[in-house]
Scaffold this motif. Structure first.
Motif, PDB file in Angstrom:
ATOM      1  N   LEU A 291      53.213 -14.016   9.982  1.00 31.87           N
ATOM      2  CA  LEU A 291      54.562 -13.485  10.142  1.00 31.87           C
ATOM      3  C   LEU A 291      54.630 -12.034   9.694  1.00 31.87           C
ATOM      4  N   GLU A 292      55.712 -11.380  10.064  1.00 33.51           N
ATOM      5  CA  GLU A 292      55.824  -9.968   9.755  1.00 33.51           C
ATOM      6  C   GLU A 292      55.783  -9.677   8.265  1.00 33.51           C
TER       7      GLU A 292
ATOM      8  N   ASN B 106      53.442 -13.242  15.798  1.00 32.27           N
ATOM      9  CA  ASN B 106      53.895 -14.622  15.875  1.00 32.27           C
ATOM     10  C   ASN B 106      53.066 -15.446  16.850  1.00 32.27           C
TER      11      ASN B 106
END
Ligand SMILES: *[C@@H]1O[C@H](CO)[C@@H](O)[C@H](O)[C@H]1NC(C)=O
Ligand SMILES: *[C@@H]1O[C@H](CO)[C@@H](O)[C@H](O)[C@H]1NC(C)=O
Ligand SMILES: *[C@@H]1O[C@H](CO)[C@@H](O)[C@H](O)[C@H]1NC(C)=O
Length: 446
Positions: free
Chosen positions: A103-104, A123
């Motif tokens: 994830l970011e 993602n």
């Protein structure tokens, strides 16, 4: 993240000779081993070398596959299954680097296979593999290596195990199973994505990893893809003499990087700074042992087993399809040499200074530089920083990860006028902030 790491680096070679003659065995249990590979041709040689060793000494428990370089998942898994079947080793677990997802904010989703280099995992797997572009798709590249030039189907016996999409055990699951089961040595002969993700996700299992052996990097290498011999005829085209790297189709843009580091520089950084003892076998060492004409001819006359035939056939095809006419000076024993050194050190009871029968060792502090200077400049190329309030994995904004990241092979940033490329991403560098080589120790050549 701590930057200081001792590494054991193999710097030179004393070739062949008495392989196996002065074997002495480590008492007790066999050494448990996990091999992470990208299943290129020389990886197959390395795998077979490992499988030919005495199983009471070296117990290969698992193979995990990096499908982000020379081969794709299905082909690579089937290739490995069939080699294992030929060798009567259907007991060895095989895990594949699968879909990745980070994830970011840097959270790694559990059981990520590591399909893409870490920098490209968002993602999903929709990235475009900036680094893989250094590997040709067509002749001599991925499509040939995927099937080992067709020899898998035409020569290897086929066992029961087959790649099963979605149901195939992932590299991450296999690593967790085998590493949590007890002390183990990890050999990495491809890019480091699988193992880096494992380490980032399972720090509590680090204690079970006794040692990591890596084929990768170029520290001071001089002959990455072959130099013309001194008395060469004019037809010999010098390639990349004196540089460090070996991106042979892309070295004008990046003369520094070595394929396995380049495949996922940030992963290599994670592995080298994991705190686990690492022995690096860089191009410096592997490039002193080309497959010479003499070696090739001797091998041709000594194919006494089915697996030797398979190796020779593969080697011959690699020669016949080599990208230039310099095979005998530019095809090196990369991965098999690495396995030779690793198992020789293990057989010697892991001596402090890595004494082994093939190479001289030296201690060095090194790191992996994953981006280009100037650091801290956001130019849209670096997914760890650009557009993020907090950099991924909490990286520092002015560190070696925060500059320009090569966006592709023909990245305009990398080319300077009338000169060679300046991109350095993923070379292994001596870590210069400390004193350079404080301690170097040489095993006496045998
Ligand atoms: C393999 O290693 C075991 C244990 O050290 C030893 O007893 C055996 O003789 C070895 N086998 C061969 C074929 O060398
Ligand atoms: C990635 O997933 C996160 C959380 O599920 C979501 O907020 C974000 O928009 C997604 N990013 C992209 C580029 O799809
Ligand atoms: C590596 O760096 C550490 C910390 O600066 C230092 O103590 C050590 O002597 C260095 N080792 C070598 C081999 O350079």
């Amino acid at each position: 993240m701590s930057i200081q790491r001792y590494l054991h680096i193999c710097i030179g070679i004393v070739m062949m000779g008495t392989m196996g003659a002065d074997m002495y065995c480590v008492k007790g249990q066999p050494q448990r081993i996990l091999l992470d590979t990208d299943v290129d041709t020389d990886d197959l040689f390395a795998l077979l070398y490992l499988l030919k060793l005495n199983r009471s000494e070296f117990d290969l428990q698992a193979i995990t596959i990096n499908t982000n370089a020379w081969t794709d998942a299905g082909h690579a898994v089937n290739q490995v299954y069939d080699v294992l079947y030929m060798m009567g080793r259907d007991d060895i677990a095989v895990g594949v680097g699968g879909e990745g997802a980070i994830l970011e904010d840097g959270t790694i989703i559990q059981n990520v296979g590591g399909y893409l280099p870490i920098i490209e995992q968002g993602n999903g797997t929709a990235g475009y593999c900036r680094y893989r572009q250094a590997i040709p798709v067509g002749p001599g590249g991925r499509l040939d290596i995927d099937t080992n030039y067709g020899f898998r189907k035409s020569f290897l016996p086929q066992g029961r195990r087959k790649y099963s999409p979605l149901r195939q055990p992932t590299a991450q699951q296999v690593m967790i199973d085998k590493i949590s089961a007890g002390p183990i040595t990890v050999l990495i002969i491809g890019a480091h994505t699988n193992f880096a993700i494992f380490l980032m996700n399972n720090p509590h299992l680090k204690k079970n990893i006794e040692h990591i052996y890596v084929m990768g990097g170029g520290v001071r290498s001089k002959n990455p893809t072959g130099c013309c011999p001194r008395k060469a005829i004019s037809a010999c085209q010098t390639r990349q003499c004196g540089n460090r790297g070996n991106l042979f189709t892309a070295y004008t843009y990046n003369p520094y990087a070595e394929f396995n580091m380049f495949g996922d520089p940030f992963a290599a950084y994670q592995v080298i700074h994991s705190g686990i003892p690492v022995t690096l076998i860089p191009l410096d060492a592997t490039n002193t042992i080309p497959i010479t004409r003499e070696f090739f001819d001797a091998f041709e006359k000594n194919q006494h087993t089915y697996d030797a035939q398979y190796c020779f056939m593969s080697l011959k095809m690699a020669r016949d399809t080599w990208f230039d006419d310099q095979f005998y000076t530019s095809y090196f024993m990369w991965d098999s040499f690495t396995i030779g050194i690793a198992t020789s050190i293990m057989r010697n009871g892991k001596p402090q200074n890595g004494e082994n029968e093939f190479a001289e060792m030296e201690y060095m502090n090194i790191t992996v530089i994953t981006s280009n200077k100037p650091y801290q400049i956001s130019d849209g190329s670096n997914p760890f920083f650009d557009g993020l309030k907090v950099p991924k994995f909490n990286l520092k904004r002015n560190g070696v990860h925060s500059g320009h990241v090569q966006t592709g092979i023909r990245d305009p940033f990398c080319l300077v006028k009338n000169g060679k490329g300046r991109c350095k991403v993923s070379t292994c560098l001596l870590f210069v902030a400390n004193e350079k080589y404080v301690f170097s120790s040489f095993a006496s050549p045998r």
